[in-house]
Structure formats: C-alpha cells, structure tokens
Scaffold this motif. Structure first.
Motif, PDB file in Angstrom:
ATOM      1  N   UNK A 106       0.854  -1.284  -0.084  1.00 14.06           N
ATOM      2  CA  UNK A 106       0.025   0.012  -0.221  1.00 14.06           C
ATOM      3  C   UNK A 106       0.934   1.155  -0.027  1.00 14.06           C
ATOM      4  N   UNK A 107       0.409   2.336  -0.857  1.00 15.55           N
ATOM      5  CA  UNK A 107       1.443   3.444  -0.922  1.00 15.55           C
ATOM      6  C   UNK A 107       1.205   4.236   0.186  1.00 15.55           C
ATOM      7  N   UNK A 108       1.741   5.598   0.059  1.00 11.56           N
ATOM      8  CA  UNK A 108       1.478   6.344   1.296  1.00 11.56           C
ATOM      9  C   UNK A 108       0.218   7.080   1.161  1.00 11.56           C
ATOM     10  N   UNK A 109      -0.308   7.030  -0.034  1.00 16.47           N
ATOM     11  CA  UNK A 109      -1.679   7.862  -0.370  1.00 16.47           C
ATOM     12  C   UNK A 109      -2.646   6.586   0.306  1.00 16.47           C
ATOM     13  N   UNK A 110      -2.533   5.561  -0.007  1.00 11.63           N
ATOM     14  CA  UNK A 110      -3.311   4.510   0.367  1.00 11.63           C
ATOM     15  C   UNK A 110      -3.332   4.419   1.968  1.00 11.63           C
ATOM     16  N   UNK A 111      -2.288   4.717   2.637  1.00  8.32           N
ATOM     17  CA  UNK A 111      -2.223   4.550   3.974  1.00  8.32           C
ATOM     18  C   UNK A 111      -2.966   5.816   4.759  1.00  8.32           C
ATOM     19  N   UNK A 112      -2.868   7.091   3.795  1.00 15.16           N
ATOM     20  CA  UNK A 112      -3.854   8.047   4.440  1.00 15.16           C
ATOM     21  C   UNK A 112      -5.161   7.916   4.187  1.00 15.16           C
ATOM     22  N   UNK A 113      -5.784   7.120   3.386  1.00 12.20           N
ATOM     23  CA  UNK A 113      -6.862   6.809   3.128  1.00 12.20           C
ATOM     24  C   UNK A 113      -7.293   6.300   4.465  1.00 12.20           C
ATOM     25  N   UNK A 114      -6.496   5.102   4.944  1.00 13.31           N
ATOM     26  CA  UNK A 114      -6.837   4.314   6.014  1.00 13.31           C
ATOM     27  C   UNK A 114      -7.055   4.966   7.292  1.00 13.31           C
ATOM     28  N   UNK A 115      -5.942   6.031   7.110  1.00 13.70           N
ATOM     29  CA  UNK A 115      -5.800   6.802   8.525  1.00 13.70           C
ATOM     30  C   UNK A 115      -7.073   7.780   8.357  1.00 13.70           C
ATOM     31  N   UNK A 116      -7.318   8.432   7.641  1.00 16.15           N
ATOM     32  CA  UNK A 116      -8.634   9.460   7.341  1.00 16.15           C
ATOM     33  C   UNK A 116      -9.897   8.569   7.778  1.00 16.15           C
ATOM     34  N   UNK A 117      -9.982   7.244   7.459  1.00 22.12           N
ATOM     35  CA  UNK A 117     -11.084   6.713   7.934  1.00 22.12           C
ATOM     36  C   UNK A 117     -11.168   6.364   9.326  1.00 22.12           C
ATOM     37  N   UNK A 118      -9.998   5.747   9.805  1.00 22.41           N
ATOM     38  CA  UNK A 118      -9.898   5.612  11.197  1.00 22.41           C
ATOM     39  C   UNK A 118     -10.200   6.634  11.932  1.00 22.41           C
TER      40      UNK A 118
END
Length: 509
Positions: free
Chosen positions: A83-95
């Motif tokens: 998972x890219x940095x952008x993908x990680x940011x999506x997970x973090x935002x949802x969390x």
C-alpha cells in the motif's frame, strides 16, 4: 452528466503496480461503480483496506472476496502489493473519522399497560367520508395512557395502529413507530419551472422520456448515477448496527421510488393568488411533482423498532400496534435518530430525481416546495405542553407551513398554506384518501375503466396498476371542503404525464 470511472492511474496511486493485476482490479472497481453499489471514493478506500489486509477480505463473503484471494495469492508467491503512502492516508482518514455516539441511557423495563376506560375527545374533519375501521382505530389511540391530544383528517382510512390520516400527540418522552408508519418520511416534492405549459402537448414525448430515464420504480429498484451522495458522509450512518447494515442498500436505492401510490409526474400548476411564503406570481407553470419515501431503509427501521416496541410495551390486543418506545431508553434514542436520518434520506431521494430531470431540461426551478408525512415531531400544544406529534398520512399545516396535498392521477392536487389550527394539531390531509382497498379495486375495476378516466382528464400514464385507478380514491374536492379550517389553497396542480410502478415492478425488495 459525465460518467466517472476508476483508471489504472488511480490503482497506481494506491500501490498496485503489476500489469496482470490491472484488469482484475479495474473490472471489479468499475463494475461496482457503474452499478451504483459504491461511489468512487469508497471503492478506493475498500481497495486500500483490502490491500492492507487481504486475508480478512478473503475469509468474509463480500464484493471483494475473489480479488482478495488473488491479492493473497500474490503475497504467497512473493509479489505482494504494498500500500502506498496515499493508500495509508485513506486508511488513517477513515480511522479518524468521527463516529456517531448515542447518549447513554438506561434500558426500559418490560411493562404491561391498560388503556383508559374513556377515550380523550378529539376533532374529526370530514367524518362523513371516513370508514368505521379508521374511526375505531383512532378511538383506541385516544385511550392510550400516553395520549394527550388527537385529530382525524378527512382522507382517513384504516391502517395498522394509527389510521392513515390520524394525528396523535403523546407525552414528550414517548414515540410510537407504527404511528409514524412503515414508509418513514413519505414525502412530497414539487419543482416549478418558468416554462410554458404548452410544452406538455408540444413536447410530451420528450417529457415522458425524462421520466423514464430519471425515475426508477419498484420495491427493489436501484439508481446507478448519483447527483449528490454527500448525505452518506454523515456520522449517523455509523450510529447503530442496523443503520450500518442498511447503508449500502440505501445508497443503491438513492434516487428511486417504490410501489403503491408513489409517482413522479408532469403537470400544470396554477397559482391562484400571491402569497409571501409561496413567492410566485399568479399564473400557470410547467411543474414536476413526486411522491415517495425512505425506501427499504425506512421500512427496515420501522419493522425493527415496531417489533421492539411491542416487546417492551405490552398493550391489550386491539392496541398492540400502538406500542411506544421510551425516548429516554437506548431503543427510543436509536429509533429517533434513525427516523430523522430516514427523513433526510427521503428528501435526498426526491432531490436526486428533481435535479436530474431539471438538468435534462436545462433549467433551474423557480421554486421548490416539499413536505413530509409519516413522521413524528417535537412540538407544543396550545397550552404550551411539550408533546411528540405523530402524523401518519397527514401534512404539517402550521401557519408558516407550505404543503402539497395530491389526489389521484386524474384529480387536481393543491399547494396549501397551513392555518395553524390547534384543534387540528396544525395538520391537514395528505391526499384524497382511498375509498376502495387495493384488493377491492383490483377485483372491481377494469383496464377499460381506467383508460376512460385517463382520456376524460387528458392524462398520459406510464405504468401503474388498477389498484391506483382514480376510482379507488375519494373526491379530493370534498376532502378539501372538509378542511377549510385547516388550510388555505394557494395553487392547483393538474397531473398530465404520470409515471408509477406497474404490476411487474412490484417485486420483492
């Protein structure tokens, strides 16, 4: 409207860089998108979650299971997707997205309640047009120990619990799911256009095509393209398991209508007098009118909490569907939140239809008028007593309320201004009301009967079955004459091109 798609570049942003993976991911992604299952942003979030945890997705049966098994296989053969940095940011935002939290309350103990020996007095409007079954149901409602006031509208007919057309004020800490109804927040919405009414004759094929392209009927109907789905960003969608479980279905059904008396139609609105609330010059206008509610989402909420209410509040057999929830209980808080969310969802449903048709017409409406029925409101009686007012098939008619009272597909409907009449609990009818049950109409009426009425009224009909034939409804003029104390008529609407669900669209939801 430009069709949105998910591209290879979108996948690369998430961290998918295998050539053979692109077609597999894109097929799933754009399948979900084109079928209106999820918006693009949610699909990319799901992909990020699946890439981060393919094992979790591969063990649960969902729309990404096969893709998760493929992703898990890549990991096993040493070609793991990272998972890219952008993908990680999506997970973090949802969390970090705020979750809705209901107030903590004590649970209501199960109780048995007797009815009052004598019913409270209440006002009946148009009693000559109301069947005995509806009068009996209202009498039972006025014997509830929590009832404080009531009124019966002239379109009333028998339903479950509270009759259709019944208005009931109860103690401020109580709400009755069946007094709201199964189709929570069933709603009227009208868009008035600055266009000549002659379009109905000159451009009838075009107007019919707009209804066919942008209105979807049937219990299981869904809409692929969404005009505005921002309602689904609200935190209330996380408040209860029931709401979370219904969210996907609600999204797919956004912008659709059900069966029965739900419709989308073109007609002529004649404004009869100037009024500051309506704010339209006297004259005739091309107008779009729709009637539908909160779809399967509202129905599931109603059934779930009606069942709980009947478990928690035990009443004599004749009153069992009038069981209430304590607003200070967990279940009461959940129902109130769910009902209000269903109300906003019903409004968004109408806005989807009206926005899409207005865009196809290349016009912005001069005026939009709308109102709920099948809902409960926190209000006060004339003496200041706080109450919950349940309007089951009744239109709010306070002195500052604009409302719409439709009739059948060949009778006129009306735009009204409420008079704020205390004896009527600031309410009015929500239509003409049925004089024949659906079963009776289907057994007595013929297609020739329906066609004769349509021809006489110069109405073109798309869909509908004989249970919605005009002959099954009361005379709207008599109904309006019975409620002159409740409303003032500002405009008259004449249906001309009507779209409803036909018999084939009455499929299981």
């Amino acid at each position: 409207m430009e069709t949105e798609i998910i591209t290879q570049e979108d996948l690369q942003q998430l961290g998918v860089h295998h050539e053979e993976a692109y077609p597999k991911f894109l097929r799933v992604a754009n399948g979900l998108l084109s079928n209106g299952v999820y918006p693009k942003s949610h699909i990319l979030l799901l992909f990020a979650q699946m890439i981060d945890s393919p094992k979790k997705f591969s063990f649960s049966k969902n729309k990404l299971t096969n893709l998760a098994l493929y992703t898990k296989h890549l990991k096993e053969i040493g070609q793991e997707l990272v998972l890219s940095e952008y993908g990680q940011s999506l997970l973090e935002a949802e969390k970090n997205k705020p979750k809705y939290e209901l107030p903590k309350t004590g649970r209501q103990a199960e109780n048995y309640f007797d009815l009052r020996e004598e019913a409270l007095s209440y006002r009946i409007y148009g009693g000559n047009y109301i069947e005995q079954g509806a009068l009996d149901q209202m009498q039972t409602a006025m014997r509830l120990p929590i009832s404080l006031a009531g009124a019966l509208m002239p379109d009333a007919h028998q339903g479950y619990g509270l009759p259709i057309g019944g208005v009931l004020a109860t103690k401020a800490d109580t709400v009755i799911p069946y007094a709201v109804g199964v189709d929570i927040a069933c709603r009227m919405c009208m868009s008035v256009f600055d266009l000549p009414v002659s379009m109905i004759q000159r451009e009838d094929k075009l107007l019919k095509k707009m209804l066919e392209n942008h209105s979807f009927f049937g219990m299981g109907s869904e809409s692929k393209q969404k005009y505005d789905d921002t309602l689904f960003d609200r935190s209330e969608w996380t408040a209860t398991k029931l709401i979370r479980d219904l969210k996907d279905k609600a999204y797919r059904q956004l912008g659709t209508s059900g069966t029965g008396n739900h419709f989308v139609e073109w007609g002529v609105l004649e404004v009869l007098e100037q009024d500051e609330l309506m704010d339209l010059p006297v004259g005739k206008y091309l107008t779009l009118l729709s009637h539908s509610g909160s779809r399967g989402f509202g129905g599931a909420i109603a059934n779930h909490y009606s069942r709980i209410a009947m478990e928690k509040t035990r009443l004599p057999k004749e009153a069992k569907h009038l069981a209430w929830l304590d607003m200070n209980s967990e279940e009461g808080q959940e129902y109130w939140l769910s009902m209000n969310l269903a109300g906003d969802y019903a409004s968004a449903n109408h806005h989807e239809i009206h926005h899409k048709i207005a865009a196809a017409l290349n016009q912005n409406p001069l005026k939009r008028i709308e109102n709920h029925h099948n809902f409960a409101w926190e209000e006060r009686l004339a003496d200041g007593t706080p109450v919950i007012v349940h309007r089951k098939g009744a239109t709010p008619a306070g002195s500052q309320d604009l409302g719409i009272i439709p009739a059948s597909m060949t009778q006129p409907g009306y735009v009204i201004r409420g008079k704020g009449t205390p004896e009527g609990l600031n309410s009015a009818s929500h239509g003409a009301g049925r004089k024949m049950s659906r079963t009776k109409a289907l057994g007595m009426l013929t297609k020739d009967d329906l066609q004769a009425e349509l021809k006489k009224a110069q109405v073109q009909l798309i869909g509908a079955d004989l249970d919605e034939a005009p002959q099954a409804y009361k005379d709207i003029r008599k109904v309006m004459d019975a409620q002159t104390d409740l409303v003032k008529v500002l405009a008259q609407f004449s249906p001309k091109i009507v779209r409803m669900a036909d018999g084939r669209e009455k499929a299981e939801d």
